[in-house]
Structure formats: structure tokens, C-alpha cells
Design an enzyme around this catalytic site. Sequence first.
Site, mmCIF file in Angstrom:
data_model
loop_
_atom_site.group_PDB
_atom_site.id
_atom_site.type_symbol
_atom_site.label_atom_id
_atom_site.label_comp_id
_atom_site.label_asym_id
_atom_site.label_seq_id
_atom_site.Cartn_x
_atom_site.Cartn_y
_atom_site.Cartn_z
ATOM 1 N N ASP A 31 0.825 -1.209 0.000
ATOM 2 C CA ASP A 31 0.000 0.000 0.000
ATOM 3 C C ASP A 31 0.864 1.266 0.000
ATOM 4 O OD1 ASP A 31 -2.352 1.410 0.035
ATOM 5 O OD2 ASP A 31 -2.757 1.089 2.158
ATOM 6 N N GLY A 32 0.334 2.356 -0.568
ATOM 7 C CA GLY A 32 0.971 3.676 -0.463
ATOM 8 C C GLY A 32 1.634 4.180 -1.731
ATOM 9 N N HIS A 48 2.911 3.474 -8.892
ATOM 10 C CA HIS A 48 2.715 2.046 -9.198
ATOM 11 C C HIS A 48 3.949 1.478 -9.904
ATOM 12 C CE1 HIS A 48 -1.257 2.384 -7.735
ATOM 13 N NE2 HIS A 48 -1.771 3.013 -8.779
ATOM 14 N N TRP A 80 -11.280 -1.969 -9.047
ATOM 15 C CA TRP A 80 -11.956 -1.638 -10.320
ATOM 16 C C TRP A 80 -12.630 -0.277 -10.255
ATOM 17 C CZ3 TRP A 80 -10.444 -4.418 -14.210
ATOM 18 C CH2 TRP A 80 -10.127 -5.770 -14.043
ATOM 19 N N LEU A 142 11.427 -20.018 -4.943
ATOM 20 C CA LEU A 142 10.323 -19.239 -4.368
ATOM 21 C C LEU A 142 9.067 -19.275 -5.242
ATOM 22 C CD1 LEU A 142 9.754 -16.819 -2.119
ATOM 23 C CD2 LEU A 142 9.941 -15.402 -4.155
HETATM 24 C C1 V0D Z 1 0.963 -1.856 -8.579
HETATM 25 C C2 V0D Z 1 2.724 -2.300 -6.161
HETATM 26 C C3 V0D Z 1 3.815 -6.497 -10.399
HETATM 27 C C4 V0D Z 1 1.258 -2.510 -6.096
HETATM 28 C C5 V0D Z 1 3.437 -3.196 -7.125
HETATM 29 C C6 V0D Z 1 -2.284 -5.898 -12.171
HETATM 30 C C7 V0D Z 1 0.377 -1.966 -7.203
HETATM 31 C C8 V0D Z 1 3.217 -2.781 -8.547
HETATM 32 C C9 V0D Z 1 2.697 -7.098 -10.915
HETATM 33 C C10 V0D Z 1 2.608 -8.422 -11.523
HETATM 34 C C11 V0D Z 1 1.382 -4.077 -9.666
HETATM 35 C C12 V0D Z 1 1.422 -9.125 -11.529
HETATM 36 C C13 V0D Z 1 1.351 -10.392 -12.059
HETATM 37 C C14 V0D Z 1 2.463 -10.956 -12.597
HETATM 38 C C15 V0D Z 1 3.662 -10.284 -12.619
HETATM 39 C C16 V0D Z 1 3.731 -9.014 -12.079
HETATM 40 C C17 V0D Z 1 1.653 -6.195 -10.688
HETATM 41 C C18 V0D Z 1 -0.453 -5.265 -10.629
HETATM 42 C C19 V0D Z 1 0.031 -4.165 -9.977
HETATM 43 C C20 V0D Z 1 -1.908 -5.310 -10.919
HETATM 44 F F1 V0D Z 1 2.403 -12.200 -13.102
HETATM 45 N N1 V0D Z 1 3.503 -5.325 -9.882
HETATM 46 N N2 V0D Z 1 2.183 -5.121 -10.047
HETATM 47 N N3 V0D Z 1 0.338 -6.300 -10.983
HETATM 48 N N4 V0D Z 1 1.851 -2.953 -8.987
#
Ligand code: V0D
Length: 251
Positions: A31-32, A48, A80, A142
Site C-alpha cells: 500500500d501507499g 505504481h 476496479w 520461491l
Molecule cells: C501496482 C505495487 C507487479 C502494487 C506493485 C495488475 C500496485 C506494482 C505485478 C505483476 C502491480 C502481476 C502479475 C504478474 C507479474 C507481475 C503487478 C499489478 C500491480 C496489478 F504475473 N507489480 N504489479 N500487478 N503494482
Amino acid sequence: MSIRWPFFKKKKKKTTELTEDIPKHVAIIMDGNGRWAKRRGLPRIAGHKEGMDVVRDIVIAATESGVEILTLYAFSTENWRRPKAEVDFLMKLPKEFMHVYLPEMIENHVKIDTIGEFKGLPDHTRDAINHAKEKTKDNKGLILNFALNYGSRNEIVKAVKEISNHVNTGTLKIENIDEELFSSYLYTKNIGEPDLLIRTSGEVRLSNFLLWQLAYTELWFTNELWPDFNEELFEKAMIDYQARKRRFGGI
Ligand code: V0D
């Protein structure tokens, strides 16, 4: 003022190090990101993007400390409701993450998996994730488990419906419903329950994340925003976890 006892040899302080009692399964509410960006006068999506790079660092830190499963809350069913442009950007992050980091994930024997309502994701997002799952399916390191389009109450309702169906069709007897059986209807059936939950950004809530699975989990909160989270804080969480376990073991 503390009293000193010169006749007694000062007990050597046990060094806090990560040896035994590594949490097998760590879950994180990342978060944040939006707040991090706002503070810098940047659009939320910049937070993000920054957060995505922190995911990489924490995957490596988790691998190095011997964590077996890392479950990351990347997109909730509630997300969403965010502006369409932000959702569209988020849905491109899995592909972006793989483009930048998949080779490194493979080098580190990481296996990529997801929990949540996969069918509700855009085709291009699912394609990118399926590709990564396929490329890493035989990896023995992992398990990097992304919670995507995940909501815990929805998961529980889904389990109840599936169980009801099995009762209706006669493949399951009501007498055989117990906690273990119920768990086998959840997304986490193969990975079990987290030992440690980390939430960044100062919010002290579960926000519909793994409600059933967190029943016995150690909860650890930090005010640090996700883009500022790092290996040192991850290690701090692990050390605090171990200290709690030691205290508990001492009783
Ligand atoms: C945004 C912080 C990696 C939180 C991290 C679709 C919010 C970065 C993935 C990711 C997001 C997801 C699946 C995968 C590989 C990578 C990701 C989302 C948001 C939402 F197989 N970061 N990340 N997916 N954020």
C-alpha cells in the site's frame, strides 16, 4: 538510571540474525504507491511503476532469506472503482514486469502463480501472466504468488457455492465439511496460510485480504510507503517475527 552490577559478567547480547524460524509463507499488502507519487507531485501511476521495481527487490530478498512462498496483493476486486486510466495502467504492469524481470526470476528459480478471479482480467494481462506461468512452471525456488482481482469474502462465497454444489449432486456429505475441507475450496489450497503478513503505508486493516487464511498469522505494519519499502525493512519484519516466535516458544 539503571543500576550496574559489576560483579556479574555482562551477558553477551544474543545477536539477532536470521537463522531458524524463517516464515515459510509471507504475504504483503503493498500500500501507499499513490500517496508516494502525490508527495512528489507525480501522477499516481508513477507510484505504481516505482512499486513494481520494489517487488523485484523483495522477491530477491525473500529468496535469499529462504522464504518459500511470497503472496503479494497487487489488485483487489475493489480496485476496479479507480479511474479507468489508472486501472488500464495497472493491467499493463504484469507484462511490463515480465519484460523487465522474467529472465532474472528464471535465474533465481522463481515460480510465478496467481490467486483471484483470473477470468475477470483483460486478455492481454492474462496472456502475459500465462506466459510467465508457463516459463516458470517447473521452477523449484520461491513461489511468487500475485493476488489479482482478489477479494477474500468473494473467495469464501465462491467456496460455499462450490461446496453446496457438491452436496447437491451427492459428491459430498455435509458431515464431511470441516475446516480442512473448506480450505481446499480456497485459492490457497496448495500454498496454505501465511506465517507473516506485512502491510505498508500506515493503514492497520486487512482490507478483504486472505481473511480465512490469516487467522493465526503474525501481522506486521509499517508507516513506510510501498515504493520506499526495501530489503532492510523486510529483514526487520522477519527479525520481529522471530522475536515474537521466541517469546511465544518461551512460555
Ligand atoms: C501496482 C505495487 C507487479 C502494487 C506493485 C495488475 C500496485 C506494482 C505485478 C505483476 C502491480 C502481476 C502479475 C504478474 C507479474 C507481475 C503487478 C499489478 C500491480 C496489478 F504475473 N507489480 N504489479 N500487478 N503494482
